[in-house]
Write an enzyme that holds these catalytic residues in place. Structure first.
Site, mmCIF file in Angstrom:
data_model
loop_
_atom_site.group_PDB
_atom_site.id
_atom_site.type_symbol
_atom_site.label_atom_id
_atom_site.label_comp_id
_atom_site.label_asym_id
_atom_site.label_seq_id
_atom_site.Cartn_x
_atom_site.Cartn_y
_atom_site.Cartn_z
ATOM 1 N N LYS A 1 14.000 -6.848 15.817
ATOM 2 C CA LYS A 1 12.556 -6.797 16.051
ATOM 3 C C LYS A 1 11.884 -8.096 15.611
ATOM 4 O O LYS A 1 11.074 -8.663 16.352
ATOM 5 C CB LYS A 1 11.930 -5.605 15.312
ATOM 6 C CG LYS A 1 10.439 -5.432 15.592
ATOM 7 C CD LYS A 1 9.882 -4.191 14.907
ATOM 8 C CE LYS A 1 9.683 -4.425 13.432
ATOM 9 N NZ LYS A 1 8.975 -3.333 12.749
ATOM 10 N N ASP B 1 7.919 -1.775 17.611
ATOM 11 C CA ASP B 1 7.605 -1.206 16.302
ATOM 12 C C ASP B 1 7.132 0.223 16.482
ATOM 13 O O ASP B 1 7.232 0.791 17.579
ATOM 14 C CB ASP B 1 6.561 -2.062 15.578
ATOM 15 C CG ASP B 1 5.190 -2.006 16.244
ATOM 16 O OD1 ASP B 1 5.058 -1.421 17.343
ATOM 17 O OD2 ASP B 1 4.232 -2.543 15.660
#
Length: 214
Positions: free
Chosen positions: A124, A142
């Site tokens: 991420k 997220d």
């Protein structure tokens, strides 16, 4: 699981998001690729506002890997101790900086594989840096993006990897560059977790979420 929206529905959604915010920006403050990488790494389990407050003065004195090493772990801790998990994050930032100096000439690498090889950098974080700094259409999923994509049907998936693939597979190419920012801002300010602000939602008519608020 919510059904997958079709091409035309998704295209219409992003046209609406684009109309509302043509050039969405990330909210983490940074001055170069290195400070962006550090800010994103520090933001895990913390708010962007909290990270910005901590890094504002930090980045004035340590905006390169070598300057961060000169500051040292204890000096770094003094700046970031208001952020959750600060001791572990400080260790990672110092080790990350050492590796950047030793292996990458003090520069932040621009491949996902190289980025995730750094301490404290997961997929991420790597995707955020690739997207924000190098304008690569990487999708950093997220909790906000995961929620929005599953509620709306933009890219339903059981885990973040499935949602990431869904965004890459289903969102038209012209929207891919900013998709991450539009989705995260939508989840942060409109499609919030507990009581989504459906009456103010610009994509309400396309959204498949059954428990819309009045």
């Amino acid at each position: 699981m919510t059904r997958q929206l079709d091409y035309h529905e998704i295209d219409a959604i992003f046209a609406r998001l684009h109309a509302a915010e043509p050039e969405p920006k990330g909210e983490l403050e940074h001055v170069n690729a290195y400070t962006l990488l550090v800010a994103v790494a520090l933001s895990a389990q913390a708010t962007d506002v909290g990270v910005n407050k901590a890094t504002r003065k930090l980045f004035e004195i340590a905006d390169t890997p070598q300057k961060m090493l000169d500051l040292g772990e204890e000096g770094l801790i003094e700046h970031i101790k208001t952020i959750g998990l600060y001791r572990n994050k400080a260790k990672n930032v110092i080790r990350m900086s050492e590796i950047l100096v030793e292996r990458f000439g003090g520069e932040v690498p621009s491949s996902r594989a190289a980025l995730v090889s750094l301490p404290g950098v997961g997929r991420k974080t790597a995707n955020v840096v690739l997207n924000m700094w190098w304008k690569h259409p990487a999708q950093a999923v997220d909790t906000h993006i995961f929620r929005v994509c599953n509620r709306t049907g933009i890219a339903p998936g059981k885990d973040v990897d499935a949602v990431e693939r869904g965004i890459e597979d289903h969102v038209p190419a012209r929207w891919q560059g900013h998709a991450h920012h539009w989705l995260i801002l939508h989840g942060r300010y409109i499609c919030v977790a507990r009581k989504p602000k459906c009456p103010a939602c610009p994509i309400r008519e396309y959204c498949l979420f059954e428990e819309k608020t009045a």
